[in-house]
Design a protein around this motif. Structure first.
Motif, short mmCIF file in Angstrom:
data_model
loop_
_atom_site.label_atom_id
_atom_site.label_comp_id
_atom_site.label_asym_id
_atom_site.label_seq_id
_atom_site.Cartn_x
_atom_site.Cartn_y
_atom_site.Cartn_z
N ILE A 1 0.89 -1.10 0.19
CA ILE A 1 -0.04 -0.12 0.10
C ILE A 1 0.83 1.21 0.07
O ILE A 1 0.56 2.11 -0.83
CB ILE A 1 -1.10 0.04 1.16
CG1 ILE A 1 -1.94 -1.04 1.08
CG2 ILE A 1 -1.70 1.31 1.31
CD1 ILE A 1 -2.82 -1.27 2.32
N ALA A 2 2.02 1.43 0.76
CA ALA A 2 2.62 2.56 1.17
C ALA A 2 3.30 2.88 -0.51
O ALA A 2 3.67 3.97 -1.03
CB ALA A 2 3.66 2.32 2.20
N ASN A 3 3.93 1.72 -0.89
CA ASN A 3 4.78 2.23 -1.93
C ASN A 3 3.73 2.35 -3.13
O ASN A 3 4.24 3.35 -4.08
CB ASN A 3 5.15 0.56 -2.66
CG ASN A 3 6.55 0.14 -1.76
OD1 ASN A 3 7.01 1.03 -1.16
ND2 ASN A 3 6.80 -1.13 -1.68
N ASP A 4 2.67 1.84 -3.36
CA ASP A 4 1.68 2.16 -4.34
C ASP A 4 1.22 3.83 -4.00
O ASP A 4 0.95 4.60 -5.00
CB ASP A 4 0.33 1.37 -4.21
CG ASP A 4 -0.31 1.62 -5.61
OD1 ASP A 4 -0.15 1.12 -6.84
OD2 ASP A 4 -1.49 2.21 -5.56
N GLY B 1 4.01 5.88 -5.12
CA GLY B 1 4.03 5.92 -6.72
C GLY B 1 3.11 6.98 -7.23
O GLY B 1 3.37 7.97 -8.07
N TRP B 2 1.51 7.13 -6.53
CA TRP B 2 0.63 7.78 -7.18
C TRP B 2 0.96 9.46 -6.97
O TRP B 2 0.73 10.27 -7.60
CB TRP B 2 -0.68 7.50 -6.86
CG TRP B 2 -1.26 6.33 -7.66
CD1 TRP B 2 -1.45 5.19 -7.29
CD2 TRP B 2 -1.50 6.48 -8.98
NE1 TRP B 2 -2.05 4.50 -8.55
CE2 TRP B 2 -1.98 5.26 -9.45
CE3 TRP B 2 -1.65 7.73 -9.80
CZ2 TRP B 2 -2.48 5.13 -10.70
CZ3 TRP B 2 -2.01 7.36 -11.28
CH2 TRP B 2 -2.52 6.28 -11.73
N TYR B 3 1.75 9.53 -5.29
CA TYR B 3 2.00 10.83 -5.18
C TYR B 3 3.18 11.27 -6.07
O TYR B 3 2.79 12.57 -6.86
CB TYR B 3 2.61 10.64 -3.68
CG TYR B 3 2.96 12.22 -3.30
CD1 TYR B 3 2.32 12.97 -2.38
CD2 TYR B 3 4.52 12.44 -3.31
CE1 TYR B 3 2.66 14.07 -2.00
CE2 TYR B 3 4.95 13.80 -2.97
CZ TYR B 3 4.01 14.58 -2.24
OH TYR B 3 4.30 15.69 -1.92
N GLU C 1 7.36 7.74 5.26
CA GLU C 1 6.51 8.81 5.89
C GLU C 1 5.01 8.48 5.51
O GLU C 1 4.28 8.68 6.59
CB GLU C 1 6.53 10.26 4.97
CG GLU C 1 5.83 11.32 5.38
CD GLU C 1 5.73 12.26 4.19
OE1 GLU C 1 4.57 13.05 3.91
OE2 GLU C 1 6.59 12.79 3.92
N ILE C 2 4.74 7.91 4.61
CA ILE C 2 3.15 7.27 4.22
C ILE C 2 3.01 5.81 5.23
O ILE C 2 1.92 6.07 5.78
CB ILE C 2 3.08 6.81 2.88
CG1 ILE C 2 3.05 8.14 1.99
CG2 ILE C 2 1.70 6.06 2.81
CD1 ILE C 2 3.13 7.82 0.48
N LYS D 1 0.09 4.06 9.69
CA LYS D 1 0.09 3.14 10.79
C LYS D 1 -0.13 1.45 10.57
O LYS D 1 -0.67 0.97 11.35
CB LYS D 1 -0.51 3.72 12.13
CG LYS D 1 0.05 5.00 12.61
CD LYS D 1 -0.92 5.44 13.89
CE LYS D 1 -0.50 6.51 14.52
NZ LYS D 1 -0.65 7.81 13.66
N ILE D 2 0.11 1.16 9.25
CA ILE D 2 -0.02 -0.13 9.11
C ILE D 2 1.55 -0.93 8.49
O ILE D 2 2.49 -0.16 8.26
CB ILE D 2 -0.83 -0.38 7.96
CG1 ILE D 2 -0.31 0.39 6.66
CG2 ILE D 2 -2.38 0.03 8.25
CD1 ILE D 2 -1.36 0.07 5.22
N ASP D 3 1.47 -2.18 8.97
CA ASP D 3 2.80 -2.78 8.50
C ASP D 3 2.43 -3.53 7.09
O ASP D 3 1.52 -4.05 7.01
CB ASP D 3 3.34 -3.93 9.56
CG ASP D 3 3.55 -3.13 10.97
OD1 ASP D 3 4.08 -2.34 10.95
OD2 ASP D 3 3.08 -4.07 11.94
N GLU D 4 3.65 -3.31 6.52
CA GLU D 4 3.66 -4.10 5.08
C GLU D 4 4.53 -5.29 5.19
O GLU D 4 5.49 -5.17 5.68
CB GLU D 4 4.08 -2.96 4.01
CG GLU D 4 3.17 -1.68 3.99
CD GLU D 4 3.00 -1.16 2.56
OE1 GLU D 4 3.90 -1.41 1.73
OE2 GLU D 4 2.20 -0.40 2.30
#
Length: 159
Positions: A113-116, A119-121, A150-151, A156-159
């Motif tokens: 999620i954070a990587n995606d 990418g969109w940012y 930062e995201i 506050k989720i672990d990937e």
């Protein structure tokens, strides 16, 4: 640029709002046509530029993922499924500027999620620069790793 991250029981959400010094018809061409989108996201193309069509993501080696276009309102809005999630771009003209609002929603079952979101940012910044200057943002001018951290912290989720 205003960015907001939220979570609920099943999804993580990203909303990005930015003002672009360009007309919404020009920005929509960058978002809603193959010629435009490939200037800032070269792996994407439209089968047809209309609601009910599909967006093709070129994975290389003649392999593609397809995403359904769920809304296509010329010069105003385009939305499509994005893997397990959904993205939505809306444009509102305000005199000499256009407000672009980008919303993305991904379920927690999406592994990165954070990587995606990062990418969109980056892509939204690239669309803004392309619309205003004629050149997209270079990936070498963006710190993907710091933004992803930062995201992750904001969600506050672990990937």
């Amino acid at each position: 640029m205003n960015v907001n991250y939220q979570t609920d029981e099943t999804h993580a959400h990203q909303t990005i709002t930015t003002n672009i010094h360009s007309h919404k018809s020009h920005i929509f061409k960058l978002l809603g046509t193959t010629t435009g989108i490939q200037q800032w996201f070269p792996e994407l193309s439209f089968e047809e530029e209309k609601e009910g069509s599909r967006l093709a993501f070129d994975l290389g080696d003649n392999q593609y993922e397809y995403f359904d276009i769920t809304n296509y309102e010329s010069n105003s809005r385009i939305a499509y499924n994005w893997d397990q999630g959904h993205v939505d771009f809306t444009l509102e003209e305000n005199g000499d500027t256009t407000t672009l609002t980008f919303k993305e929603s991904l379920p927690y079952t999406f592994q990165t999620i954070a990587n995606d979101f990062t990418g969109w940012y980056f892509q939204i910044q690239s669309v803004k620069k392309l619309a205003e200057t004629g050149q997209p943002l270079s990936k070498s001018d963006f710190d993907f790793e710091s933004k992803t951290k930062e995201i992750e912290s904001s969600l506050k989720i672990d990937e």
